[in-house]
Design a protein around this motif. Structure first.
Motif, PDB file in Angstrom:
ATOM      1  N   GLN A 283      -8.816  -6.029  14.036  1.00 20.71           N
ATOM      2  CA  GLN A 283      -9.674  -6.533  12.979  1.00 20.71           C
ATOM      3  C   GLN A 283      -9.539  -5.672  11.732  1.00 20.71           C
ATOM      4  O   GLN A 283      -9.596  -4.446  11.800  1.00 20.71           O
ATOM      5  CB  GLN A 283     -11.133  -6.555  13.447  1.00 20.71           C
ATOM      6  CG  GLN A 283     -12.083  -7.199  12.451  1.00 20.71           C
ATOM      7  CD  GLN A 283     -13.491  -7.318  13.005  1.00 20.71           C
ATOM      8  OE1 GLN A 283     -13.748  -6.874  14.118  1.00 20.71           O
ATOM      9  NE2 GLN A 283     -14.391  -7.902  12.251  1.00 20.71           N
ATOM     10  N   ALA A 284      -9.351  -6.329  10.594  1.00 17.43           N
ATOM     11  CA  ALA A 284      -9.157  -5.601   9.342  1.00 17.43           C
ATOM     12  C   ALA A 284     -10.450  -4.922   8.919  1.00 17.43           C
ATOM     13  O   ALA A 284     -11.543  -5.421   9.160  1.00 17.43           O
ATOM     14  CB  ALA A 284      -8.691  -6.561   8.250  1.00 17.43           C
ATOM     15  N   VAL A 285     -10.289  -3.757   8.271  1.00 15.52           N
ATOM     16  CA  VAL A 285     -11.438  -3.004   7.777  1.00 15.52           C
ATOM     17  C   VAL A 285     -11.677  -3.379   6.326  1.00 15.52           C
ATOM     18  O   VAL A 285     -10.785  -3.231   5.474  1.00 15.52           O
ATOM     19  CB  VAL A 285     -11.198  -1.487   7.899  1.00 15.52           C
ATOM     20  CG1 VAL A 285     -12.398  -0.710   7.377  1.00 15.52           C
ATOM     21  CG2 VAL A 285     -10.896  -1.119   9.349  1.00 15.52           C
ATOM     22  N   LEU A 286     -12.861  -3.872   6.021  1.00  8.91           N
ATOM     23  CA  LEU A 286     -13.174  -4.281   4.659  1.00  8.91           C
ATOM     24  C   LEU A 286     -13.312  -3.059   3.756  1.00  8.91           C
ATOM     25  O   LEU A 286     -13.766  -1.991   4.178  1.00  8.91           O
ATOM     26  CB  LEU A 286     -14.468  -5.088   4.627  1.00  8.91           C
ATOM     27  CG  LEU A 286     -14.445  -6.453   5.317  1.00  8.91           C
ATOM     28  CD1 LEU A 286     -15.812  -7.117   5.214  1.00  8.91           C
ATOM     29  CD2 LEU A 286     -13.376  -7.350   4.714  1.00  8.91           C
ATOM     30  N   ALA A 287     -12.908  -3.236   2.512  1.00  6.39           N
ATOM     31  CA  ALA A 287     -13.056  -2.166   1.529  1.00  6.39           C
ATOM     32  C   ALA A 287     -14.522  -2.053   1.124  1.00  6.39           C
ATOM     33  O   ALA A 287     -15.226  -3.064   1.021  1.00  6.39           O
ATOM     34  CB  ALA A 287     -12.187  -2.464   0.313  1.00  6.39           C
TER      35      ALA A 287
ATOM     36  N   ARG B  22     -15.665 -12.141  -3.831  1.00  9.20           N
ATOM     37  CA  ARG B  22     -15.564 -13.362  -3.017  1.00  9.20           C
ATOM     38  C   ARG B  22     -14.423 -13.258  -2.013  1.00  9.20           C
ATOM     39  O   ARG B  22     -14.500 -13.805  -0.917  1.00  9.20           O
ATOM     40  CB  ARG B  22     -15.355 -14.591  -3.915  1.00  9.20           C
ATOM     41  CG  ARG B  22     -16.563 -14.977  -4.749  1.00  9.20           C
ATOM     42  CD  ARG B  22     -16.408 -16.406  -5.302  1.00  9.20           C
ATOM     43  NE  ARG B  22     -15.196 -16.555  -6.109  1.00  9.20           N
ATOM     44  CZ  ARG B  22     -15.136 -16.339  -7.409  1.00  9.20           C
ATOM     45  NH1 ARG B  22     -16.220 -15.928  -8.077  1.00  9.20           N
ATOM     46  NH2 ARG B  22     -14.013 -16.521  -8.080  1.00  9.20           N
ATOM     47  N   ALA B  23     -13.368 -12.555  -2.394  1.00 10.04           N
ATOM     48  CA  ALA B  23     -12.190 -12.453  -1.524  1.00 10.04           C
ATOM     49  C   ALA B  23     -12.414 -11.536  -0.336  1.00 10.04           C
ATOM     50  O   ALA B  23     -11.644 -11.576   0.632  1.00 10.04           O
ATOM     51  CB  ALA B  23     -10.994 -11.955  -2.335  1.00 10.04           C
ATOM     52  N   GLN B  24     -13.471 -10.700  -0.371  1.00  7.61           N
ATOM     53  CA  GLN B  24     -13.735  -9.770   0.727  1.00  7.61           C
ATOM     54  C   GLN B  24     -12.475  -8.943   1.043  1.00  7.61           C
ATOM     55  O   GLN B  24     -11.902  -9.010   2.150  1.00  7.61           O
ATOM     56  CB  GLN B  24     -14.201 -10.513   1.975  1.00  7.61           C
ATOM     57  CG  GLN B  24     -15.567 -11.157   1.847  1.00  7.61           C
ATOM     58  CD  GLN B  24     -16.690 -10.136   1.879  1.00  7.61           C
ATOM     59  OE1 GLN B  24     -16.952  -9.532   2.908  1.00  7.61           O
ATOM     60  NE2 GLN B  24     -17.337  -9.939   0.740  1.00  7.61           N
ATOM     61  N   LEU B  25     -12.047  -8.162   0.096  1.00  8.09           N
ATOM     62  CA  LEU B  25     -10.813  -7.401   0.216  1.00  8.09           C
ATOM     63  C   LEU B  25     -10.876  -6.390   1.351  1.00  8.09           C
ATOM     64  O   LEU B  25     -11.907  -5.762   1.598  1.00  8.09           O
ATOM     65  CB  LEU B  25     -10.513  -6.670  -1.094  1.00  8.09           C
ATOM     66  CG  LEU B  25     -10.240  -7.541  -2.330  1.00  8.09           C
ATOM     67  CD1 LEU B  25     -10.076  -6.667  -3.560  1.00  8.09           C
ATOM     68  CD2 LEU B  25      -9.011  -8.407  -2.103  1.00  8.09           C
ATOM     69  N   THR B  26      -9.745  -6.239   2.029  1.00 10.08           N
ATOM     70  CA  THR B  26      -9.615  -5.192   3.030  1.00 10.08           C
ATOM     71  C   THR B  26      -9.063  -3.931   2.370  1.00 10.08           C
ATOM     72  O   THR B  26      -8.573  -3.959   1.238  1.00 10.08           O
ATOM     73  CB  THR B  26      -8.672  -5.633   4.153  1.00 10.08           C
ATOM     74  OG1 THR B  26      -7.341  -5.794   3.620  1.00 10.08           O
ATOM     75  CG2 THR B  26      -9.128  -6.957   4.764  1.00 10.08           C
ATOM     76  N   GLN B  27      -9.112  -2.840   3.106  1.00 10.13           N
ATOM     77  CA  GLN B  27      -8.593  -1.579   2.578  1.00 10.13           C
ATOM     78  C   GLN B  27      -7.089  -1.686   2.309  1.00 10.13           C
ATOM     79  O   GLN B  27      -6.586  -1.151   1.317  1.00 10.13           O
ATOM     80  CB  GLN B  27      -8.888  -0.445   3.552  1.00 10.13           C
ATOM     81  CG  GLN B  27     -10.363  -0.120   3.668  1.00 10.13           C
ATOM     82  CD  GLN B  27     -10.632   1.054   4.581  1.00 10.13           C
ATOM     83  OE1 GLN B  27      -9.708   1.646   5.140  1.00 10.13           O
ATOM     84  NE2 GLN B  27     -11.908   1.415   4.741  1.00 10.13           N
ATOM     85  N   GLU B  28      -6.379  -2.386   3.178  1.00  6.19           N
ATOM     86  CA  GLU B  28      -4.940  -2.552   2.970  1.00  6.19           C
ATOM     87  C   GLU B  28      -4.664  -3.356   1.704  1.00  6.19           C
ATOM     88  O   GLU B  28      -3.729  -3.036   0.947  1.00  6.19           O
ATOM     89  CB  GLU B  28      -4.320  -3.249   4.188  1.00  6.19           C
ATOM     90  CG  GLU B  28      -2.812  -3.408   4.090  1.00  6.19           C
ATOM     91  CD  GLU B  28      -2.221  -4.055   5.320  1.00  6.19           C
ATOM     92  OE1 GLU B  28      -0.999  -4.290   5.323  1.00  6.19           O
ATOM     93  OE2 GLU B  28      -2.979  -4.317   6.274  1.00  6.19           O
TER      94      GLU B  28
END
Length: 284
Positions: free
Chosen positions: A186-190, A230-236
Motif C-alpha cells: 500500500q502506497a504511503v500518502l504524502a 484531490r489527487a491524494q499524492l503519495t510520497q513517491e
C-alpha cells in the motif's frame, strides 16, 4: 459455526482432490467421504494431483460407511441438487439461505447469552451426491434445505469440484470474506509538509521557465494546491514531481538536430508559442 463437506458415493478420485482444493481455498478443512468407489481414494495419485497442495485437508479427511456416521454432530443439513423434488425440503439459492441462516444463528446466540445452560453449537453440513446420479431422494429428505446454484436453465451441469467451490465461496462470503490481497504494498500518502515543499519547488521551476509571473501570480498556485490535494499524492509521486521541477530549472543540454538537406521533406516554419497568452490563461 462448524462446517463439514460430505461427499456421498464419489466415483472419481480426481473430484475428491478438487473438493479438497476448493475447501482449503475458502478456509475449510472438515471433509467426510461416504462409501466412495475407491477405499484408498485419499491416497490415489489422481486425488493428490488434483488437490494442488491441499494435502492437509486430505490427511484430515475421513471415510465412513454410512451417512449417519458422516452427520455426527451436525445440526443443519444442506442438500445440493439440481433437480427439484416434489416432496422434501424447500429449494433455494445458497446466498439467500445463508443470509436467513445467519440471522437465525445471531438470534439464537443472543438468547443463549441469557440462558447459557441451553447453549448449543450449530454444525452445518453440505451434502453432495455421486457424479452420475446426484443425491438419492432419501438423503435429500433428511436435509433442512436443498441448495440450487443459479445457472443456465439449458445447461446447468457442474463438475462436483466446481459445485463445491461455489457453495464454499458463498458460505465463506456469508461468514466473513477474506480480504483481497494487493499485489503491491500500500502506497504511503504524502503529508501536508511534503506537498507544501513540492509546491514551493514547482513554483520556482515555473517561474524559471517563464510560465509563472511572480509579480502577478494570480490563482495558479492555489489551484495547483487544490489539484494535488484531490489527487491524494503519495510520497513517491512527490519525489517524481520534485525531480521534474529540478530538471525544469536546469539548462537544456540537448540541441535540436538540424534537418537533413537531402531529406526532400518540406520543413514547417517556426511558429513562436504564444507563451504570454498561455501564462495568462493558466494564471487567471
Amino acid at each position: 459455526m462448524k462446517t463439514r463437506f460430505i461427499l456421498i458415493n464419489t466415483s472419481h478420485a480426481g473430484n475428491v482432490g478438487a473438493a479438497a482444493r476448493a475447501m482449503k481455498t475458502m478456509g475449510f478443512d472438515d471433509l467426510v467421504l461416504v462409501a466412495p468407489r475407491w477405499p484408498n481414494v485419499l491416497n490415489r495419485e489422481e486425488t493428490i494431483q488434483r488437490s494442488s497442495g491441499a494435502l492437509d485437508v486430505l490427511k484430515n479427511a475421513r471415510i465412513v460407511a454410512t451417512l449417519d456416521e458422516a452427520l455426527d454432530g451436525m445440526t443443519h443439513l444442506c442438500a445440493t441438487a439440481m433437480t427439484p423434488r416434489d416432496f422434501g425440503p424447500p429449494t433455494t439459492t445458497p446466498r439467500k439461505h445463508f443470509d436467513e441462516l445467519l440471522k437465525k444463528e445471531l438470534l439464537k446466540q443472543s438468547n443463549q447469552a441469557l440462558e447459557p445452560e441451553n447453549a448449543q453449537n450449530t454444525g452445518v453440513a453440505f451434502l453432495f451426491g455421486s457424479e452420475r446420479f446426484g443425491m438419492r431422494n432419501e438423503d435429500v429428505y433428511r436435509c433442512h434445505v436443498c441448495l440450487s446454484i443459479p445457472s443456465n436453465p439449458k445447461f446447468g451441469s457442474l463438475n462436483l469440484g466446481a459445485a463445491l467451490q461455489v457453495i464454499a465461496y458463498d458460505w465463506r462470503e456469508a461468514l466473513a470474506a477474506y480480504p483481497v490481497q494487493s499485489a503491491t504494498a500500500q502506497a504511503v500518502l504524502a503529508d501536508a509538509a511534503q506537498v507544501s515543499g513540492m509546491l514551493t519547488h514547482l513554483e520556482q521551476a515555473l517561474t524559471h521557465i517563464g510560465f509563472l509571473d511572480p509579480a502577478s501570480p494570480k490563482k495558479l498556485m492555489p489551484r495547483l494546491n487544490q489539484l494535488f490535494n484531490r489527487a491524494q499524492l503519495t510520497q513517491e509521486e512527490i519525489h517524481i514531481l520534485r525531480g521534474m521541477a529540478k530538471m525544469m530549472r536546469q539548462p537544456s543540454t540537448h540541441a535540436n538536430p538540424a534537418p537533413r538537406a537531402d531529406s526532400g521533406a518540406a520543413q514547417a516554419p517556426d511558429v513562436p508559442f504564444p507563451m504570454a497568452e498561455a501564462v495568462a490563461d493558466r494564471q487567471s
